[in-house]
Design an enzyme around this catalytic site. Structure first.
Site, PDB file in Angstrom:
ATOM      1  N   CYS A 105       0.808  -1.122   0.428  1.00 44.89           N
ATOM      2  CA  CYS A 105       0.324  -0.010   0.371  1.00 44.89           C
ATOM      3  C   CYS A 105       0.399   0.807   0.241  1.00 44.89           C
ATOM      4  O   CYS A 105       1.614   1.458   1.240  1.00 44.89           O
ATOM      5  CB  CYS A 105      -0.796  -0.394   1.255  1.00 44.89           C
ATOM      6  N   CYS A 124       0.248   3.382   3.042  1.00 42.59           N
ATOM      7  CA  CYS A 124       0.320   3.299   4.092  1.00 42.59           C
ATOM      8  C   CYS A 124       1.751   3.808   3.805  1.00 42.59           C
ATOM      9  O   CYS A 124       2.707   4.079   5.495  1.00 42.59           O
ATOM     10  CB  CYS A 124       0.887   1.828   4.413  1.00 42.59           C
TER      11      CYS A 124
END
Length: 150
Positions: free
Chosen positions: A65, A68
């Site tokens: 991600c 993230c």
């Protein structure tokens, strides 16, 4: 469940900080509070996060991600700013599917603020440090307000 090495933001000394434990980590050299940053999975989440002696900022993330990877340093900055006041617990949702399911994580990143196992606040998606700081402070002040009224 082990310990991570954390560099003291005050004196630069590297310290071992356990993932779980009572009290609040302090630098062995200058005795200032250390950022408490730990990783947890399905097997040790309760011990590391729910039994924490301080409120916990949970970073539910995934290695694949991109947002993230942008949020993680922001949360680490908040943990450093709030050393001695909060603990940052990082949970890779792919490696901890039961924990992700428990918190009904449908997208990552999903930061949470918890205190003794109770979710106080939830943030959906990535946000810059000032937004996350305000969100964290609101969650902690609401917790303090509830405790003062009880």
């Amino acid at each position: 469940m082990g310990s991570d090495k954390v560099k003291c933001p005050h004196c630069g000394k590297v310290n071992r900080v356990p993932a779980a434990g009572n009290g609040r980590p302090r630098c062995g050299n200058c005795h200032e509070p250390l950022p408490w940053i730990a990783s947890a999975g399905d097997g040790d989440f309760a011990e590391v996060a729910e039994k924490s002696s301080v409120p916990v900022l949970v970073d539910l993330w995934a290695t694949w991600c991109a947002p993230c990877r942008m949020v993680s340093p922001a949360l680490e900055q908040l943990a450093t700013e709030r050393a001695g006041q909060i603990k940052l617990v990082k949970v890779d949702v792919d490696a901890a599917p039961q924990t992700a399911e428990r918190f009904t994580v449908s997208a990552v990143p999903t930061p949470l603020v918890m205190d003794r196992g109770e979710v106080l606040a939830r943030q959906a998606g990535a946000a810059p440090v000032p937004v996350l700081r305000t969100w964290l402070d609101q969650a902690l002040s609401e917790k303090a307000g509830k405790e003062a009224n009880s």
